[in-house]
Design an enzyme around this catalytic site. Structure first.
Site, mmCIF file in Angstrom:
data_model
loop_
_atom_site.group_PDB
_atom_site.id
_atom_site.type_symbol
_atom_site.label_atom_id
_atom_site.label_comp_id
_atom_site.label_asym_id
_atom_site.label_seq_id
_atom_site.Cartn_x
_atom_site.Cartn_y
_atom_site.Cartn_z
ATOM 1 N N GLY A 358 -1.304 -11.303 0.351
ATOM 2 C CA GLY A 358 -0.527 -10.814 -0.769
ATOM 3 C C GLY A 358 -0.329 -11.880 -1.817
ATOM 4 O O GLY A 358 -0.696 -13.046 -1.628
ATOM 5 N N PRO A 359 0.246 -11.508 -2.941
ATOM 6 C CA PRO A 359 0.456 -12.457 -4.042
ATOM 7 C C PRO A 359 1.527 -13.477 -3.679
ATOM 8 O O PRO A 359 2.282 -13.297 -2.719
ATOM 9 C CB PRO A 359 0.890 -11.549 -5.196
ATOM 10 C CG PRO A 359 1.455 -10.352 -4.537
ATOM 11 C CD PRO A 359 0.681 -10.143 -3.276
ATOM 12 N N PRO A 360 1.634 -14.549 -4.464
ATOM 13 C CA PRO A 360 2.667 -15.558 -4.187
ATOM 14 C C PRO A 360 4.069 -14.991 -4.385
ATOM 15 O O PRO A 360 4.305 -14.118 -5.207
ATOM 16 C CB PRO A 360 2.372 -16.661 -5.218
ATOM 17 C CG PRO A 360 0.968 -16.425 -5.665
ATOM 18 C CD PRO A 360 0.738 -14.954 -5.558
ATOM 19 N N VAL A 362 6.063 -13.312 -2.265
ATOM 20 C CA VAL A 362 6.500 -12.078 -1.606
ATOM 21 C C VAL A 362 7.113 -12.352 -0.232
ATOM 22 O O VAL A 362 7.500 -11.415 0.459
ATOM 23 C CB VAL A 362 5.335 -11.079 -1.484
ATOM 24 C CG1 VAL A 362 4.853 -10.650 -2.850
ATOM 25 C CG2 VAL A 362 4.192 -11.679 -0.669
ATOM 26 N N GLY A 363 7.163 -13.618 0.195
ATOM 27 C CA GLY A 363 7.839 -13.941 1.449
ATOM 28 C C GLY A 363 6.927 -14.108 2.639
ATOM 29 O O GLY A 363 7.387 -13.992 3.775
ATOM 30 N N THR A 365 5.355 -16.888 3.788
ATOM 31 C CA THR A 365 5.656 -18.102 4.552
ATOM 32 C C THR A 365 7.010 -18.010 5.240
ATOM 33 O O THR A 365 7.159 -18.336 6.426
ATOM 34 C CB THR A 365 5.618 -19.328 3.624
ATOM 35 O OG1 THR A 365 4.331 -19.403 2.998
ATOM 36 C CG2 THR A 365 5.881 -20.599 4.403
ATOM 37 N N SER A 684 -13.691 -1.240 -11.193
ATOM 38 C CA SER A 684 -12.581 -0.290 -11.316
ATOM 39 C C SER A 684 -12.175 -0.024 -12.761
ATOM 40 O O SER A 684 -11.342 0.864 -13.004
ATOM 41 C CB SER A 684 -11.372 -0.797 -10.531
ATOM 42 O OG SER A 684 -10.906 -2.019 -11.074
ATOM 43 N N LYS A 727 -1.736 -1.983 -7.839
ATOM 44 C CA LYS A 727 -1.943 -1.492 -9.208
ATOM 45 C C LYS A 727 -0.818 -0.559 -9.635
ATOM 46 O O LYS A 727 -0.331 -0.621 -10.776
ATOM 47 C CB LYS A 727 -3.296 -0.787 -9.288
ATOM 48 C CG LYS A 727 -4.492 -1.715 -9.113
ATOM 49 C CD LYS A 727 -5.805 -0.952 -9.128
ATOM 50 C CE LYS A 727 -6.983 -1.884 -8.945
ATOM 51 N NZ LYS A 727 -8.274 -1.160 -8.928
#
Length: 803
Positions: A358-360, A362-363, A365, A684, A727
């Site tokens: 996932g993106p940075p 978001v929890g 770690t 896309s 998206k």
């Protein structure tokens, strides 16, 4: 017939007595004695060198300070004092010559020094001829030993002048440098024949020891090199121990041995540890290899070969802990609970390997720490970003100077148990260099069938990693090699909705920042409208990292007001939407979708990036020309091909789309995707490019509340794409309320949070006619909309919308 040697020159009884703690004075020999006892020092001060004759006797117990008659051996030696000197404070050195034996009768006085009574005794010889023959044999033996034993050379040179066999035996016994007990035995033996036999035996032992020492010296010197000369004495000791069949251990290795015993090593590791420990015991601590071997053994002792943490199997408790620490993330929590349920039912503690993608922010770690806390396991984190050396994973071989185990073994040592939660952070940031591929080294670590016998290059022993709960985090799965992806159970975390961000800010971010900034909980109240405005106007991200920074910035400003105010305890700040600019400055983000799509030829698309979903605009323009197509915006080959395919489809279906078929004969087209500094690629955007071109050429605007994604074929079919959840969340963040998706992505909608589905409309299309019907505004001149496109062979249902 018995022959005896004449008695010695004897002093008159009682005579001064000098007790010796160790050593023996034989008749006919000259030695130097050190005197330090108070009574002995008093005797020395009364002596007259060259004239005084004293008695010298050996103590049975060298520790006895005030010996009496029973504490002394019964035979002593009369001695003439030749020289007296001071060796230090109350310490004297005297040179004495042995004159003959005497039998101790008694010690008659001890103050100021000892005085004794004794009777001179002479040697006896039961067979003088045997004594002479033994003396000749002893001379030959001493001549042979004199070539190797330097202490016997002086005796060998003078013994031809010694005719008395008894005196010869005494002189040789003194030169053999035996321990005190053996010397006393010789002194007590008055029979010359027996004494010669015993001295000859002792000389033979000396020859044997000399030969062994010579052999040892030869072996040691062959092994020595320039860097080992300082260890000569230690190597000689080792060779002596080997020759005698004895092994000794150093006291300073006892703690290390105890640690190895407590480590409960497997059989193979135990054998390796014992082998290295035996090597260590024979090494000089000054050797460089000594520290290498000791460090290796300490690593073996510190690794958790059998220690395990007690795993909590109360699933409800674990569920509550995960919910308290993280909002949302339902899939991850469910997978952890499933793993614990399997362990609880089967009793098999085998670990699992999860990959959080996932993106940075978001929890990912922090979720690893929460899982460890919830399950009762220790938590260790390994940061892999930028690692480019294979040895960082598998360790360096011990042949290299300064070698150490890899990060996996380091983490196991830190965890102190064999079943921790191990977070491999930023696995997709591993680099490949000339020192090897660390990602390839992870294949064994992350393979459940192989990691039960993981071998680090430094340890060189199989270590069981099968009970470790591995959690990997990545931002972009595309950077992982197929073999590594195949070993991971991937759980995608697309990001948070604005509602979820608000809940996280209320429950976690704001309370934590208030504590860290020393602000009372009731000193700041953020209204719902203000928090929503912060999320929408000051951040635009999938996670909450930037939101946390804005909360930090807000709390710093509040802390400044409190610190400057007179009433610190009573100050309370009510943060409303209108007051945001005072604390956070002007808004950074605003929705410009309606403004950009106000003219025909602009469509809003949806894209997936490693940091989450995002919206992008496809802008088209036409100008007089000769049919040339210009494509800009740093697009990749796939995206350029999608643009050409869309143009071909528009030309082939111009009549159905309400477009002049000859538009390219006198016009050029330009397709541009803003944010030109950012590379873009992927199929896309095909639907969005097609819609933008149709909007430009037909003069119909695209609805400003609508975004779309999907791949478009040359025949107008709409194909499914990935990243639907990310998206849709990006569209929601941008204020878009309608999204056009491929029909085959209908199954992915359940991944979108329910609160987002409730406020958005989804249109599912199978061909481009359905996309255009949903995306373009009606043409005022043609209420019928877009005609059916005959080139599309479709029997599908009309576009479907769900609210």
């Amino acid at each position: 017939m018995t022959q005896s040697r004449g008695g010695p020159e004897a002093p008159r009884s009682p005579f001064p007595l000098l007790p010796l703690r160790t050593g023996v004075l034989f008749p006919g020999t000259v030695i130097t004695l050190q005197v330090g006892r108070k009574r002995s020092a008093a005797l020395v001060r009364d002596l007259k060198p060259g004239e005084s004759v004293i008695g010298v006797a050996v103590q049975r117990d060298p520790d006895m300070e005030d010996p009496r008659t029973s504490d002394l051996h019964p035979v002593g030696t009369f001695a003439r004092v030749h020289q007296v000197g001071r060796a230090g404070d109350e310490i004297y050195g005297i040179v004495v010559e042995g004159l003959g034996r005497f039998r101790m009768d008694s010690v008659v006085r001890s103050d100021p020094y000892w005085m004794a009574e004794g009777t001179p005794i002479a040697d006896t010889a039961s067979d003088p001829q045997v004594a002479r023959n033994l003396a000749d044999a002893l001379r030959d033996r001493i001549q042979e030993l004199a070539t190797t034993a330097t202490g016997l050379r002086q005796v060998a040179a003078s013994m031809r002048q010694i005719q008395d066999p008894g005196l010869l035996a005494d002189r040789v016994a003194a030169a053999l440098e035996m321990d005190t007990d053996k010397e006393v035995q010789i002194l007590l033996n008055l029979d010359v024949v027996d004494r010669l036999k015993r001295v000859t035996e002792l000389a033979g032992e000396v020859k044997t020891l000399t030969d062994i020492k010579k052999k040892i010296d030869s072996e040691v010197r062959r092994e020595l090199n320039k860097g080992q000369r300082e260890a000569l004495l230690r190597q000689q000791l080792r060779a002596i121990q080997k020759e005698l069949g004895e092994e000794t251990s150093s006291d300073d290795l006892s703690p290390l041995r105890d640690r190895l015993d407590r480590a409960d090593l497997p059989d193979e590791a135990r054998r390796a540890a014992d082998r290295e420990l035996r090597r260590l015991e024979t090494m000089n601590p000054a050797q460089a290899e000594y520290n290498v071997v000791r460090t290796y053994l300490e690593w073996l002792a510190d690794l958790p070969w059998s220690a395990e943490a007690i795993v909590h199997d109360d699933l409800d408790r674990v569920q509550r802990k995960l919910d308290d620490d993280h909002f949302g993330l339902t899939d991850v929590k469910r997978r952890i609970l499933e793993h614990l349920a399997v362990v609880k039912l089967s009793g098999n503690p085998r670990g699992t390997i999860l990959c959080l993608s996932g993106p940075p922010g978001v929890g990912k770690t922090s979720l690893g720490q929460s899982i460890a806390d919830a399950t009762g396991r220790p938590f260790v984190r390994i940061a892999l970003g930028g690692v480019r050396d294979e040895a960082e994973i598998r360790g360096h071989r011990r042949t290299y100077v300064g070698s150490l185990p890899g990060r996996i073994i380091h983490a196991m040592k830190k965890a102190k148990v064999r079943n921790p939660v191990m977070l491999l952070d930023e696995v997709d940031k591993l680099a490949k260099g000339w020192m090897g591929d660390p990602e390839a080294a992870l294949l064994e670590v992350l393979d459940p069938e192989q990691n039960k016998a993981f071998v680090d290059h430094y340890v060189e022993l199989p270590f069981d990693l099968s009970e470790v709960l591995f959690i990997c985090t990545v931002n972009n799965l595309e950077n992982l090699s197929p073999p590594l992806r195949d070993r991971l159970e991937i759980i995608e975390i697309s990001g948070y909705t604005p509602e979820e961000k608000g809940h996280i800010a209320r429950k976690h971010l704001i309370p934590r920042q208030l504590r860290e900034h020393g602000i009372r909980d009731d000193a700041l109240h953020v209204s719902d409208e203000a928090l929503k405005a912060v999320i929408q106007a000051y951040t635009r991200e999938s996670g909450v990292r930037q939101l946390n920074r804005e909360m930090q910035r807000l709390c710093r400003a509040i802390a400044l007001e409190i610190a400057r105010g007179a009433d610190r305890d009573g100050l309370r700040v009510e943060l409303t939407e209108d007051a945001l600019s005072k604390y956070l400055g002007k808004a950074r983000f605003f929705s410009d979708v309606a403004e950009r799509t106000a003219t025909p030829g602009v469509a809003t698309g949806l894209a997936w990036t490693p940091v989450g979903g995002d919206i992008l605009f496809i802008e088209t323009s036409r100008m007089p020309g000769k049919g040339r197509l210009e494509i800009t915006g740093q697009l990749g080959d796939v995206m350029k091909e999608s643009a050409r395919a869309a143009l071909t489809f528009v030309r082939s279906n111009a009549d159905a789309l309400g477009v002049d078929p000859a538009f390219l004969e006198s016009q050029d087209l330009h397709i541009h995707v803003p944010a030109g500094a950012v590379p873009k690629d992927g199929p896309s955007a095909g639907v969005t490019i097609f819609t933008a071109l149709t909007s430009l050429l037909s003069g119909r605007r695209v609805r400003h509340d609508t975004a779309m994604t999907g791949e478009c074929t040359l025949r107008g079919r709409v194909l499914p794409v990935g990243g639907i959840k990310a998206k849709v969340l990006a569209a929601h963040r941008a204020g878009i309320t309608r999204v056009i998706l491929p029909h085959r992505n209908l199954r992915d909608i359940d991944e979108v949070p329910e609160e987002t589905r409730e406020v958005m409309e989804f249109v599912f299309a199978e061909d481009m006619s359905q996309v255009l019907a949903a995306a373009l505004e009606p043409d005022p001149a043609d209420e019928g909309g877009v005609d059916a496109i005959p080139a599309v062979d479709s029997s599908s249902d009309p576009a479907r919308a769900v609210a």
